[in-house]
Design an enzyme around this catalytic site. Structure first.
Site, PDB file in Angstrom:
ATOM      1  N   LYS A 182       0.652  -1.300  -0.015  1.00 37.12           N
ATOM      2  CA  LYS A 182       0.114   0.112   0.066  1.00 37.12           C
ATOM      3  C   LYS A 182       0.816   1.312  -0.024  1.00 37.12           C
ATOM      4  O   LYS A 182       0.372   2.255  -0.445  1.00 37.12           O
ATOM      5  CB  LYS A 182      -0.902   0.158   1.161  1.00 37.12           C
ATOM      6  CG  LYS A 182      -1.826  -1.028   0.952  1.00 37.12           C
ATOM      7  CD  LYS A 182      -3.071  -0.884   2.257  1.00 37.12           C
ATOM      8  CE  LYS A 182      -4.160  -1.922   2.041  1.00 37.12           C
ATOM      9  NZ  LYS A 182      -5.136  -1.843   3.015  1.00 37.12           N
TER      10      LYS A 182
ATOM     11  N   ALA B 193      -5.728   0.820   8.740  1.00 33.94           N
ATOM     12  CA  ALA B 193      -6.862   0.874   8.620  1.00 33.94           C
ATOM     13  C   ALA B 193      -7.379   2.042   9.614  1.00 33.94           C
ATOM     14  O   ALA B 193      -8.065   2.882   9.115  1.00 33.94           O
ATOM     15  CB  ALA B 193      -7.578  -0.239   9.395  1.00 33.94           C
TER      16      ALA B 193
ATOM     17  N   ASP C 173     -10.564   2.779   1.794  1.00 32.14           N
ATOM     18  CA  ASP C 173     -10.646   2.032   2.918  1.00 32.14           C
ATOM     19  C   ASP C 173     -11.672   2.801   3.933  1.00 32.14           C
ATOM     20  O   ASP C 173     -12.492   2.520   4.489  1.00 32.14           O
ATOM     21  CB  ASP C 173      -9.488   1.670   3.663  1.00 32.14           C
ATOM     22  CG  ASP C 173      -9.013   0.161   3.218  1.00 32.14           C
ATOM     23  OD1 ASP C 173      -9.772  -0.581   2.671  1.00 32.14           O
ATOM     24  OD2 ASP C 173      -7.511   0.215   3.429  1.00 32.14           O
TER      25      ASP C 173
HETATM   26  P1  NDP Z   1      -1.706  -2.952  10.930  1.00 35.38           P
HETATM   27  O1  NDP Z   1      -0.865  -3.989  11.145  1.00 35.38           O
HETATM   28  O2  NDP Z   1      -1.374  -1.556   9.925  1.00 35.38           O
HETATM   29  O3  NDP Z   1      -2.341  -2.411  12.359  1.00 35.38           O
HETATM   30  C1  NDP Z   1      -2.840  -3.150  13.291  1.00 35.38           C
HETATM   31  C2  NDP Z   1      -3.130  -2.214  14.502  1.00 35.38           C
HETATM   32  O4  NDP Z   1      -3.885  -3.232  15.586  1.00 35.38           O
HETATM   33  C3  NDP Z   1      -2.035  -1.402  15.317  1.00 35.38           C
HETATM   34  O5  NDP Z   1      -2.676  -0.211  15.742  1.00 35.38           O
HETATM   35  C4  NDP Z   1      -1.585  -2.510  16.273  1.00 35.38           C
HETATM   36  O6  NDP Z   1      -1.239  -1.651  17.353  1.00 35.38           O
HETATM   37  C5  NDP Z   1      -2.908  -2.988  16.557  1.00 35.38           C
HETATM   38  N1  NDP Z   1      -2.817  -4.328  17.432  1.00 35.38           N
HETATM   39  C6  NDP Z   1      -2.681  -5.515  16.973  1.00 35.38           C
HETATM   40  N2  NDP Z   1      -2.655  -6.442  17.706  1.00 35.38           N
HETATM   41  C7  NDP Z   1      -2.853  -5.887  19.065  1.00 35.38           C
HETATM   42  C8  NDP Z   1      -3.128  -6.134  20.282  1.00 35.38           C
HETATM   43  N3  NDP Z   1      -2.917  -7.681  20.648  1.00 35.38           N
HETATM   44  N4  NDP Z   1      -3.435  -5.362  21.391  1.00 35.38           N
HETATM   45  C9  NDP Z   1      -3.437  -4.011  21.016  1.00 35.38           C
HETATM   46  N5  NDP Z   1      -3.356  -3.581  19.822  1.00 35.38           N
HETATM   47  C10 NDP Z   1      -3.182  -4.370  18.875  1.00 35.38           C
HETATM   48  O7  NDP Z   1      -3.089  -3.469  10.066  1.00 35.38           O
HETATM   49  P2  NDP Z   1      -4.157  -2.682   9.269  1.00 35.38           P
HETATM   50  O8  NDP Z   1      -4.377  -1.331  10.157  1.00 35.38           O
HETATM   51  O9  NDP Z   1      -4.003  -2.769   7.912  1.00 35.38           O
HETATM   52  O10 NDP Z   1      -5.328  -3.820   9.498  1.00 35.38           O
HETATM   53  C11 NDP Z   1      -6.242  -3.868  10.828  1.00 35.38           C
HETATM   54  C12 NDP Z   1      -7.191  -4.712  10.715  1.00 35.38           C
HETATM   55  O11 NDP Z   1      -8.379  -3.850   9.833  1.00 35.38           O
HETATM   56  C13 NDP Z   1      -6.888  -6.119   9.816  1.00 35.38           C
HETATM   57  O12 NDP Z   1      -7.592  -6.953  10.831  1.00 35.38           O
HETATM   58  C14 NDP Z   1      -7.645  -5.823   8.617  1.00 35.38           C
HETATM   59  O13 NDP Z   1      -8.403  -7.169   8.164  1.00 35.38           O
HETATM   60  C15 NDP Z   1      -8.874  -4.943   9.092  1.00 35.38           C
HETATM   61  N6  NDP Z   1      -9.223  -4.091   7.573  1.00 35.38           N
HETATM   62  C16 NDP Z   1     -10.352  -4.307   7.484  1.00 35.38           C
HETATM   63  C17 NDP Z   1     -11.099  -3.596   6.231  1.00 35.38           C
HETATM   64  C18 NDP Z   1     -12.365  -3.815   5.738  1.00 35.38           C
HETATM   65  O14 NDP Z   1     -12.855  -3.177   4.777  1.00 35.38           O
HETATM   66  N7  NDP Z   1     -13.317  -4.327   6.687  1.00 35.38           N
HETATM   67  C19 NDP Z   1     -10.171  -2.867   5.426  1.00 35.38           C
HETATM   68  C20 NDP Z   1      -8.791  -2.754   5.961  1.00 35.38           C
HETATM   69  C21 NDP Z   1      -8.322  -3.339   6.886  1.00 35.38           C
HETATM   70  P3  NDP Z   1       0.446  -1.529  17.660  1.00 35.38           P
HETATM   71  O15 NDP Z   1       0.625  -0.086  16.846  1.00 35.38           O
HETATM   72  O16 NDP Z   1       0.622  -1.087  19.042  1.00 35.38           O
HETATM   73  O17 NDP Z   1       1.314  -2.806  16.822  1.00 35.38           O
END
Ligand code: NDP
Length: 281
Positions: free
Chosen positions: A70, A133, A106
């Site tokens: 992306k 996201a 998104d």
């Molecule tokens: P990223 O990897 O960029 O971000 C993940 C986020 O989740 C970060 O803020 C991370 O925190 C946090 N996180 C993950 N695990 C934990 C935990 N155990 N405790 C606290 N915080 C946590 O992923 P994306 O933003 O790209 O995607 C996130 C979700 O969005 C995915 O599951 C994806 O499937 C979904 N999505 C859905 C879409 C839709 O159309 N419905 C479109 C795009 C995405 P930290 O920064 O601290 O690591």
């Protein structure tokens, strides 16, 4: 029968219809009477530039990108939409004449889905997460006139970066809260968004560190997780009487926006949602 010239015929050695987005978009092509295809192609990061050059050479009308492409795709495109430039990420490319334009659908998909239950303008929003996201959703919510955005994230660096972007580039009232222990949703919050990956298949029982008893029935609670749509948060928030949005709404609406940009045709969202529900069981 037309004569075949200057053609390359693609041969795929693996099933190409396993991606849920592909099933969703192809069902909309069929429903709209368009003989178009939407195929899933795996591209290793070092080959991204060559793949985009190939898309130009082969006349693709557009394409979607997933992580890790992306951000890296930007240097291979001709221009960006305002939202994609603000987010620094592209999930949808549209060919306009000979130019490839990067868009990010998104956040727009999320906002369109939110508008089905409430207008984001003037709302107090809490976003859990600060990844791709969350960034897309936060930027579009600011563009849609949200009054205040609180970014709650485990890693302070990413959370502060996002809140800073919202303040500096969008003049938004935005702050960052470090996520330690069970987060208590402040009274007066209108919309709570889970934009983390917690709860995504196969970790369906993973629990978001959240004090569920701080959810009140005047709140809208939205989860971005599309698979499974009935996440633990969706169930907990429904039980507390909140209005709830699952991740399928965002996925369908980002698909609707991409479809419209590529084809100029409005697809039927109900057909697309039904296709996804079948894939996700
Ligand atoms: P990223 O990897 O960029 O971000 C993940 C986020 O989740 C970060 O803020 C991370 O925190 C946090 N996180 C993950 N695990 C934990 C935990 N155990 N405790 C606290 N915080 C946590 O992923 P994306 O933003 O790209 O995607 C996130 C979700 O969005 C995915 O599951 C994806 O499937 C979904 N999505 C859905 C879409 C839709 O159309 N419905 C479109 C795009 C995405 P930290 O920064 O601290 O690591």
């Amino acid at each position: 029968m037309r004569s075949f010239k200057q053609e390359i015929t693609a041969v795929f050695g693996q099933p190409v219809a396993e991606n849920p987005t592909q099933v969703m978009i192809e069902s909309a092509f069929a429903d709209s009477g368009l003989a178009w295809r939407y195929l899933t192609l795996e591209v290793a990061p070092p080959n991204l530039g060559a793949a985009v050059a190939g898309a130009r050479a082969m006349g693709f009308r557009g394409f979607n990108l997933t992580i890790p492409h992306k951000v890296a795709v930007i240097e291979h495109l001709d221009s960006l939409s305002e939202a994609a430039e603000l987010m620094g990420a592209v999930n949808c490319v549209v060919r306009q004449r000979e130019l490839l334009v990067g868009e990010n659908t998104d956040g727009k998909g999320f906002v369109e889905s939110l508008r089905e239950v409430t207008d984001p303008a003037g709302k107090q929003v809490v976003i859990l997460g600060a990844g791709g996201a969350a960034r897309a959703i936060a930027v579009e919510l600011c563009l849609a006139g949200a009054a205040r955005i609180t970014v709650v994230n485990r890693s302070a660096k990413r959370g502060e970066e996002l809140a800073g972007l919202l303040r500096q580039r969008l003049q938004a009232d935005a702050d960052f809260v470090a996520w330690t222990g069970d987060y208590e949703v402040p009274a007066g919050t209108d919309v709570l968004v889970n934009a983390t990956s917690i709860g995504l298949f196969p970790d369906v029982d993973a629990r978001i560190p959240l004090a569920v008893d701080t959810l009140t029935e005047d709140m809208v609670v939205a989860d971005v997780i599309p698979n499974p749509p009935q996440t633990r948060l969706v169930r907990d928030a429904s039980a507390r009487g909140c209005r709830v949005l699952d991740g399928l709404g965002m996925l369908v609406n980002q698909g609707v926006i991409g479809f419209r940009l590529w084809t100029g045709v409005d697809p039927n969202p109900a057909v697309m949602r039904a296709a996804l529900e079948e894939v996700f069981g």
